[in-house]
Write a protein that holds these residues in place. Structure first.
Motif, short mmCIF file in Angstrom:
data_model
loop_
_atom_site.label_atom_id
_atom_site.label_comp_id
_atom_site.label_asym_id
_atom_site.label_seq_id
_atom_site.Cartn_x
_atom_site.Cartn_y
_atom_site.Cartn_z
N UNK A 98 0.76 -1.33 0.14
CA UNK A 98 -0.11 0.02 0.10
C UNK A 98 0.96 1.25 -0.15
N UNK A 99 2.24 1.30 0.23
CA UNK A 99 2.86 2.39 0.37
C UNK A 99 3.74 2.55 -0.78
N UNK A 100 3.78 3.91 -1.20
CA UNK A 100 4.38 4.25 -2.35
C UNK A 100 5.95 4.55 -1.82
N UNK A 101 5.93 4.93 -1.13
CA UNK A 101 7.46 5.28 -0.26
C UNK A 101 7.49 4.74 1.14
N UNK A 105 10.04 3.18 9.64
CA UNK A 105 9.37 2.78 10.71
C UNK A 105 8.73 1.39 9.81
N UNK A 106 8.20 1.58 8.73
CA UNK A 106 7.55 0.48 8.03
C UNK A 106 8.52 -0.74 8.07
N UNK A 107 9.68 -0.53 7.70
CA UNK A 107 10.95 -1.51 7.43
C UNK A 107 11.08 -2.18 9.03
#
Length: 125
Positions: A98-101, A105-107
């Motif tokens: 869902x994330x373009x960039x 924090x996501x990783x």
């Protein structure tokens, strides 16, 4: 008159029996909250939030996505426990479709089996 007397005597007994039956009915079994037990946690009191990493989830705890549920987050080392009202669960499998960039924090959540919680209150022992 005998019928009236019998009703007058019997009615209170019937009411008592009915009330006793309701009071004595078995209570619903208390359910335990879903829990994330984490290797380490970061308490962010300025935001009323807690971040947990290296987490395992109890049965019924969400494994992915953002959920508005009441749950516990526990630090397995210190034993600190918080009760929280919302969670972004990011335990494996976590995907970044869902994330373009995706940001750091996501990783971190993806590879650290994390759970980010907001509106948390620490339980005192």
């Amino acid at each position: 008159m005998n019928t009236t007397r019998t009703v007058r005597l019997g009615l209170p007994i019937l009411l008592l029996a009915a009330t006793a039956g309701l009071v004595a009915a078995p209570a619903a079994e208390a359910r335990s909250l879903p829990t994330y037990t984490c290797g380490y946690t970061l308490d962010q009191p300025q935001f009323d939030s807690v971040r947990g990493r290296e987490c395992t989830a109890s049965a019924g705890a969400p494994l992915i996505g953002h959920h508005w549920i009441t749950f516990q987050m526990r630090n397995s080392g210190s034993g600190e426990t918080w009760v929280c009202n919302s969670v972004e669960a990011a335990l494996v499998p976590y995907y970044l479709d869902n994330k373009i960039d995706p940001d750091y924090a996501d990783f971190e959540r993806a590879y650290g089996r994390g759970a980010d919680a907001s509106v948390c209150h620490r339980l005192l022992d």
